[in-house]
Design a protein around this motif. Structure first.
Motif, mmCIF file in Angstrom:
data_model
loop_
_atom_site.group_PDB
_atom_site.id
_atom_site.type_symbol
_atom_site.label_atom_id
_atom_site.label_comp_id
_atom_site.label_asym_id
_atom_site.label_seq_id
_atom_site.Cartn_x
_atom_site.Cartn_y
_atom_site.Cartn_z
ATOM 1 N N THR A 1 0.836 -1.189 0.000
ATOM 2 C CA THR A 1 0.000 0.000 0.000
ATOM 3 C C THR A 1 0.879 1.251 0.000
ATOM 4 N N THR A 2 0.387 2.279 -0.621
ATOM 5 C CA THR A 2 1.083 3.565 -0.615
ATOM 6 C C THR A 2 0.381 4.540 0.325
ATOM 7 N N TRP A 3 -0.592 4.045 1.102
ATOM 8 C CA TRP A 3 -1.347 4.881 2.022
ATOM 9 C C TRP A 3 -0.403 5.718 2.868
ATOM 10 N N PRO A 4 -0.627 6.986 3.063
ATOM 11 C CA PRO A 4 -1.860 7.725 2.786
ATOM 12 C C PRO A 4 -2.011 8.230 1.356
ATOM 13 N N LEU A 5 -1.042 8.002 0.490
ATOM 14 C CA LEU A 5 -1.200 8.351 -0.920
ATOM 15 C C LEU A 5 -2.184 7.368 -1.557
ATOM 16 N N PRO A 6 -2.962 7.787 -2.541
ATOM 17 C CA PRO A 6 -4.033 6.933 -3.070
ATOM 18 C C PRO A 6 -3.616 5.926 -4.137
ATOM 19 N N ASP A 7 -2.360 5.895 -4.571
ATOM 20 C CA ASP A 7 -1.955 5.033 -5.689
ATOM 21 C C ASP A 7 -2.298 3.561 -5.469
ATOM 22 N N VAL A 8 -1.936 3.014 -4.314
ATOM 23 C CA VAL A 8 -2.291 1.639 -3.955
ATOM 24 C C VAL A 8 -3.012 1.718 -2.610
ATOM 25 N N PRO A 9 -4.345 1.583 -2.614
ATOM 26 C CA PRO A 9 -5.107 1.754 -1.373
ATOM 27 C C PRO A 9 -4.849 0.641 -0.367
ATOM 28 N N MET A 10 -5.299 0.875 0.869
ATOM 29 C CA MET A 10 -5.161 -0.131 1.926
ATOM 30 C C MET A 10 -5.909 -1.406 1.578
ATOM 31 N N GLN A 11 -7.096 -1.300 1.062
ATOM 32 C CA GLN A 11 -8.020 -2.380 0.748
ATOM 33 C C GLN A 11 -8.590 -3.026 2.002
#
Length: 137
Positions: free
Chosen positions: A72-82
């Protein structure tokens, strides 16, 4: 027909089944399902599925081998937490203690919200990149 499906356990994908299972075993004080222990007779070292249970034998987490896992890249939106796990502790002292433990076990701190007077928390990534929170609940 009556009733509802029952949640058995949560399954986390990982490229290192034993490594991630061991991280959560130590972090949460869980144990391996009988036969899943390291070195169990007839159980290969290169496993593709493991289960952790609580002291009563109830399944809590399982780990499934995948060839590739995008962190995940959270908090960036590229790869969400899911999805993520929420873990609670009773007070700020326990939060500080578990923060130190999580980091020592290999968690990566993603977000510190310990200044929140109502719900102080830390957000981490586990060694496979799955996010989880520890907060005073």
């Amino acid at each position: 027909m009556t009733g509802f499906p029952q949640l058995l356990h949560t399954v986390l994908d990982t490229t290192d089944v034993r490594g991630l299972a061991e991280f959560y075993r130590q972090l949460l004080g869980l144990q391996y399902r009988s036969g899943d222990e390291p070195g169990a007779e007839g159980f290969p070292d290169d496993v593709d599925w493991l289960v952790l249970t609580d002291a009563q034998g109830d399944r809590k987490l399982a780990f499934q081998q995948v060839q590739h896992l995008k962190r995940t890249t959270w908090p960036l939106p590229d790869v969400p937490m899911q999805m993520h796990l929420d873990l609670t502790v009773p007070d700020r002292e326990a939060l500080a203690h578990q923060h130190s433990r999580a980091l020592a076990l290999g968690a990566e701190l993603l977000f510190d919200r310990t200044d929140d007077p109502n719900e102080p928390l830390f957000v981490y990534a586990d060694p496979a990149g799955h996010p989880f929170c520890i907060f005073v609940g």
